[in-house]
Design a protein around this motif. Structure first.
Motif, PDB file in Angstrom:
ATOM      1  N   GLU A  25       0.859  -1.187   0.000  1.00 18.52           N
ATOM      2  CA  GLU A  25       0.000   0.000   0.000  1.00 18.52           C
ATOM      3  C   GLU A  25       0.895   1.238   0.000  1.00 18.52           C
ATOM      4  OE1 GLU A  25      -3.596   0.364   2.349  1.00 18.52           O
ATOM      5  OE2 GLU A  25      -3.397  -1.734   2.919  1.00 18.52           O
ATOM      6  N   LEU A  26       0.962   1.928  -1.128  1.00 16.56           N
ATOM      7  CA  LEU A  26       1.879   3.049  -1.295  1.00 16.56           C
ATOM      8  C   LEU A  26       1.550   4.191  -0.348  1.00 16.56           C
ATOM      9  CD1 LEU A  26       4.191   4.377  -2.881  1.00 16.56           C
ATOM     10  CD2 LEU A  26       2.499   5.138  -4.557  1.00 16.56           C
ATOM     11  N   PHE A  27       0.264   4.507  -0.209  1.00 13.28           N
ATOM     12  CA  PHE A  27      -0.117   5.650   0.615  1.00 13.28           C
ATOM     13  C   PHE A  27       0.196   5.396   2.085  1.00 13.28           C
ATOM     14  CE2 PHE A  27      -2.765   9.258   1.875  1.00 13.28           C
ATOM     15  CZ  PHE A  27      -2.528  10.118   0.816  1.00 13.28           C
ATOM     16  N   VAL A  28       0.060   4.148   2.544  1.00 10.96           N
ATOM     17  CA  VAL A  28       0.395   3.811   3.927  1.00 10.96           C
ATOM     18  C   VAL A  28       1.896   3.987   4.156  1.00 10.96           C
ATOM     19  CG1 VAL A  28       0.494   1.939   5.603  1.00 10.96           C
ATOM     20  CG2 VAL A  28      -1.552   2.256   4.214  1.00 10.96           C
ATOM     21  N   TYR A  29       2.700   3.562   3.183  1.00 11.13           N
ATOM     22  CA  TYR A  29       4.151   3.746   3.296  1.00 11.13           C
ATOM     23  C   TYR A  29       4.497   5.229   3.458  1.00 11.13           C
ATOM     24  CZ  TYR A  29       8.766   4.869   1.531  1.00 11.13           C
ATOM     25  OH  TYR A  29      10.008   5.434   1.376  1.00 11.13           O
ATOM     26  N   ILE A  30       3.877   6.074   2.647  1.00 10.48           N
ATOM     27  CA  ILE A  30       4.174   7.509   2.696  1.00 10.48           C
ATOM     28  C   ILE A  30       3.836   8.083   4.070  1.00 10.48           C
ATOM     29  CG2 ILE A  30       3.521   9.756   1.757  1.00 10.48           C
ATOM     30  CD1 ILE A  30       3.052   8.313  -0.910  1.00 10.48           C
ATOM     31  N   GLN A  31       2.688   7.690   4.615  1.00  2.07           N
ATOM     32  CA  GLN A  31       2.287   8.209   5.915  1.00  2.07           C
ATOM     33  C   GLN A  31       3.199   7.687   7.028  1.00  2.07           C
ATOM     34  OE1 GLN A  31       0.341  10.649   5.790  1.00  2.07           O
ATOM     35  NE2 GLN A  31      -0.149  10.268   3.628  1.00  2.07           N
ATOM     36  N   GLU A  32       3.697   6.481   6.878  1.00  8.94           N
ATOM     37  CA  GLU A  32       4.648   5.953   7.860  1.00  8.94           C
ATOM     38  C   GLU A  32       5.909   6.811   7.914  1.00  8.94           C
ATOM     39  OE1 GLU A  32       4.001   1.106   8.162  1.00  8.94           O
ATOM     40  OE2 GLU A  32       5.612   1.942   6.946  1.00  8.94           O
ATOM     41  N   VAL A  33       6.518   7.002   6.777  1.00 11.08           N
ATOM     42  CA  VAL A  33       7.764   7.781   6.737  1.00 11.08           C
ATOM     43  C   VAL A  33       7.510   9.214   7.194  1.00 11.08           C
ATOM     44  CG1 VAL A  33       9.635   8.596   5.259  1.00 11.08           C
ATOM     45  CG2 VAL A  33       8.679   6.323   4.896  1.00 11.08           C
ATOM     46  N   SER A  34       6.359   9.755   6.837  1.00 11.28           N
ATOM     47  CA  SER A  34       6.008  11.112   7.280  1.00 11.28           C
ATOM     48  C   SER A  34       5.947  11.185   8.800  1.00 11.28           C
ATOM     49  CB  SER A  34       4.667  11.525   6.680  1.00 11.28           C
ATOM     50  OG  SER A  34       4.719  11.555   5.267  1.00 11.28           O
ATOM     51  N   SER A  35       5.424  10.155   9.431  1.00 15.42           N
ATOM     52  CA  SER A  35       5.302  10.137  10.889  1.00 15.42           C
ATOM     53  C   SER A  35       6.655  10.044  11.574  1.00 15.42           C
ATOM     54  CB  SER A  35       4.421   8.965  11.328  1.00 15.42           C
ATOM     55  OG  SER A  35       3.110   9.098  10.826  1.00 15.42           O
ATOM     56  N   PHE A  36       7.674   9.588  10.871  1.00 19.79           N
ATOM     57  CA  PHE A  36       9.016   9.463  11.452  1.00 19.79           C
ATOM     58  C   PHE A  36       9.865  10.709  11.223  1.00 19.79           C
ATOM     59  CE2 PHE A  36       8.539   4.757  10.085  1.00 19.79           C
ATOM     60  CZ  PHE A  36       7.597   4.558  11.075  1.00 19.79           C
ATOM     61  N   THR A  37       9.494  11.557  10.291  1.00 22.96           N
ATOM     62  CA  THR A  37      10.364  12.668   9.900  1.00 22.96           C
ATOM     63  C   THR A  37       9.732  14.053  10.047  1.00 22.96           C
ATOM     64  OG1 THR A  37       9.639  12.384   7.590  1.00 22.96           O
ATOM     65  CG2 THR A  37      11.677  11.262   8.263  1.00 22.96           C
ATOM     66  N   GLN A  38       8.425  14.156   9.984  1.00 28.87           N
ATOM     67  CA  GLN A  38       7.784  15.472   9.887  1.00 28.87           C
ATOM     68  C   GLN A  38       7.383  16.121  11.210  1.00 28.87           C
ATOM     69  OE1 GLN A  38       4.594  14.821   7.096  1.00 28.87           O
ATOM     70  NE2 GLN A  38       5.985  14.369   5.406  1.00 28.87           N
TER      71      GLN A  38
END
Length: 692
Positions: free
Chosen positions: A432-445
């Motif tokens: 799931e591409l969108f889930v991956y994006i939100q994961e990385v966002s939660s670690f960096t943003q």
């Protein structure tokens, strides 16, 4: 004529013609609109403040809605239902925060980039450089790599090209758009592509609902959209979720637990209110009225993704369950090259199988246009950060030509790293591409979001608190990032033990976003309270409470110099020496004003704008900027880099804004914006209640 197979492996010749004609048209528009900005680094990287609110709103929407949304939102809709639409509906409120809270401060402070704002707000260079580096990491792991992967899926599914050949094609087209244009060209092409994206996606949505029997047909059939090779004896692998029509899901069993909306909002505030890619478009508006109206236009457009992408993704699972809903690893590898699932091919499957020849080519062009909008926006903003916020710190005397070349060449390095990272994306989180994006966002943003919020609302926050708070949050986030992707997610139904540590399995990424935000804020607040505060006269128009101030603002760097001199002369000085020191301070302040280190405060002064008619520097800099180079090779380099030898050059120190910009609003515009904002919030509330 090529054969149109049901599986969609080949396109009609007419589709290729439509795609080629479309991209030639958009490229022509981009080249035509970029003419006015060629000749200076300011013109390429930073559009003038002259954009209409409709253009701003369309550019904000197009910069956000790219192939990631076509692939990611539709894929998550196919995999788990409508909960992923919560990100889009929540953005309606965040857009209003951008227009009403953040933009007035950014405009009043007179900045071009977000690292530049932090430099003005806190002084020094380390926090500006730290933010620039972190922003580039976010671009690599959540934007460039994900965009390239999503676009390659379109080409791979329609032409059966190899993934990396598809990426090469995408990069070639995006490079042409980015190199030959500038921010103004990007904004205009965004406007055109937004219109076509909405028309094409709406047409496909209608065809999808007709095919499945309308909205009620989708709701009735989705629970039974299961691949033929799915086994249900001992697991739920391959089965739709029971709560597929609910936005808010259980804190214990939900894939997007409802308390996580706080973490979701933190990530969204960073993206919409402090990300260079987004804010740069809003700062291109001709006035605060147009900037705020542009955010409201984008807010209304953000209602559409739930209908244009999420619902069609769910329909794709119903129509093509054996491919979109596959759960057997071997079958999935044959279908899409990922053993964890093929939900990401949901939207391309609809396009290839439902749309007629010609229209199918136009829709493919629309999806690729979304990718081009996103990539060109990211490339432009990345090159701005590297050239203006990093390279000018390394090479303070860099010429304009050098700044522009560095900005463009540096994008190549970002792209290479992003391509290397794509296999990790392909294997992550059930594909799931969108889930991956939100994961990385939660670690960096969250650290960036926290520092911006504190910086805008809390005047007591100083540079030491902001820097160490951000570094603490960045370090903790990168530790979670490394641990998260050091382990492979077990396949659904795998009887073996899950090797991942509990911090990954049990600590949801949206909860971790909240934790990271609080950790950053706590560190920043404690250190700020234990150290010396910044003086009030250095913060005029840099916080929400001082955005309307007309007082003279002293540059923090100048203030620090004066403080050091005071400390040096504090011992053994008599009254006469103090008076001499005050005279010297006044002289130093006047010199800084003359040199551009402190703001000029005449509201009628328009010198903050990037103007082609700024007088040329009297010094002989023809050899530095390359504009008078006689050889044909130099002419080629100047053309590619946007340097026009017939235009007057703009030295790098003139690129920064120097004076206060007005944030006074027209009364009629203000009332209209307020009414539309209330309407927008009401629309979002209706969706939250209906799909709760």
């Amino acid at each position: 004529m090529a054969e149109d197979k049901v599986s969609g492996t080949l396109l009609h010749y007419g589709d290729f013609i439509v795609i080629i004609v479309y991209f030639i048209l958009v490229l022509f528009v981009g080249l035509w609109t970029s003419r006015k900005n060629r000749g200076s680094a300011g013109g390429y990287f930073l559009a003038g403040r002259n954009m209409h609110f409709v253009l701003v709103g369309a550019s904000l929407f197009a910069s956000n809605i790219g192939s990631i949304h076509f692939v990611g939102l539709a894929g998550s809709g196919a995999a788990s239902g409508i909960a992923i639409g919560l990100y889009e509906l929540n953005a309606l409120y965040i857009m209003l925060l951008l227009g009403y809270i953040f933009l007035p401060v950014y405009i009043a402070s007179g900045v071009y980039t977000m690292p530049e704002y932090l430099k003005c707000r806190f002084g020094g260079q380390r926090i500006q450089v730290s933010l620039a580096v972190l922003a580039l990491l976010v671009y690599i792991f959540t934007k460039i790599s994900a965009d390239l992967y999503a676009g390659a899926i379109f080409i791979e599914q329609s032409l059966h090209w190899d993934m990396y050949w598809s990426i090469l094609l995408l990069l070639s087209v995006a490079a042409i758009f980015t190199i030959t244009g500038g921010l103004t060209a990007v904004v205009w092409t965004d406007f055109i592509q937004t219109i076509i994206m909405i028309i094409g996606a709406t047409a496909l949505m209608i065809l999808s609902f007709v095919e499945v029997g309308g909205f009620n047909g989708m709701v009735e059939k989705y629970p039974y959209a299961v691949a033929s090779n799915t086994t249900t004896s001992n697991s739920t692998c391959g089965l739709p979720r029971d709560d597929f029509m609910h936005l808010f899901r259980s804190p214990s069993t939900g894939d997007l637990p409802w308390p996580g909306i706080i973490g979701l909002s933190i990530n969204s505030i960073w993206y919409w209110c402090s990300d260079q890619v987004i804010v740069q478009r809003a700062l291109a508006a001709k006035s605060i009225d147009h900037a705020k109206a542009g955010t409201i236009v984008c807010g209304f457009l953000k209602v559409l993704p739930l209908f244009l992408f999420v619902f069609p993704g769910m329909i794709a699972r119903i129509l093509f369950p054996d491919t979109v809903a596959c759960s057997d690893p071997e079958t999935c590898m044959e279908v899409c090259g990922s053993s964890t699932g093929c939900s990401n091919i949901a939207y391309p499957s609809l396009v290839i199988n439902l749309m007629p020849p010609g229209a199918r080519g136009m829709m493919l062009a629309v999806m690729l246009a979304g990718l081009m909008s996103s990539l060109t926006s990211i490339f432009n903003s990345s090159s701005t950060i590297i050239a203006m916020d990093i390279w000018t710190k390394i090479r303070k005397s860099a010429s304009e030509l050098e700044i522009m070349i560095v900005g463009r060449v540096s994008v190549l390095l970002l792209v290479v790293i992003s391509i290397i990272w794509i296999p990790v994306i392909r294997a992550s989180e059930g594909s799931e591409l969108f889930v991956y994006i939100q994961e990385v966002s939660s670690f960096t943003q969250p650290p960036i979001c926290c520092i911006f919020l504190l910086g805008i609302f809390w005047t007591r926050l100083n540079e030491k608190g902001a820097f160490f708070g951000m570094v603490t949050g960045m370090t903790m986030g990168m530790v979670r990032f490394i641990v998260q992707y050091s382990y492979t997610t077990p396949k659904c139904g795998d009887p073996g033990p899950d090797p991942r540590p509990s911090v990954i399995k049990d600590f949801h990424y949206l909860y971790f976003s909240c934790f990271l935000f609080l950790l950053t804020g706590f560190t920043a607040i404690v250190i700020s309270l234990l150290t010396k505060p910044l003086p009030a006269h250095c913060l005029y128009r840099l916080t929400f409470w001082t955005r309307h101030s007309k007082e003279k603002r002293l540059d923090i760097t100048t203030w620090e110099k004066l403080e050091r001199r005071k400390d040096k002369h504090s011992n053994g000085t008599d009254k006469c020496e103090h008076e001499l020191l005050e005279v010297e301070e006044s002289r130093q302040l006047q010199n800084d004003v003359n040199n551009g280190n402190v703001e000029s405060h005449n509201p009628d002064d328009k010198s903050h704008k990037i103007d082609e008619n700024i007088p040329e520097d009297k010094s002989d800099n023809s050899n530095n900027d390359g504009t008078n180079c006689p050889s044909w090779a130099c002419h080629v380099v100047n053309w590619v880099c946007g340097i026009d030898r017939n235009r007057e050059s703009l030295s790098s120190h003139q690129i920064q804004r120097k004076d206060m910009l007005s944030v006074e609003e027209n009364r009629r515009w203000k009332i209209t914006s307020n009414v539309l904002s209330v309407l927008l919030m009401g629309i979002a509330l209706v969706f939250f209640i209906y799909f709760a």
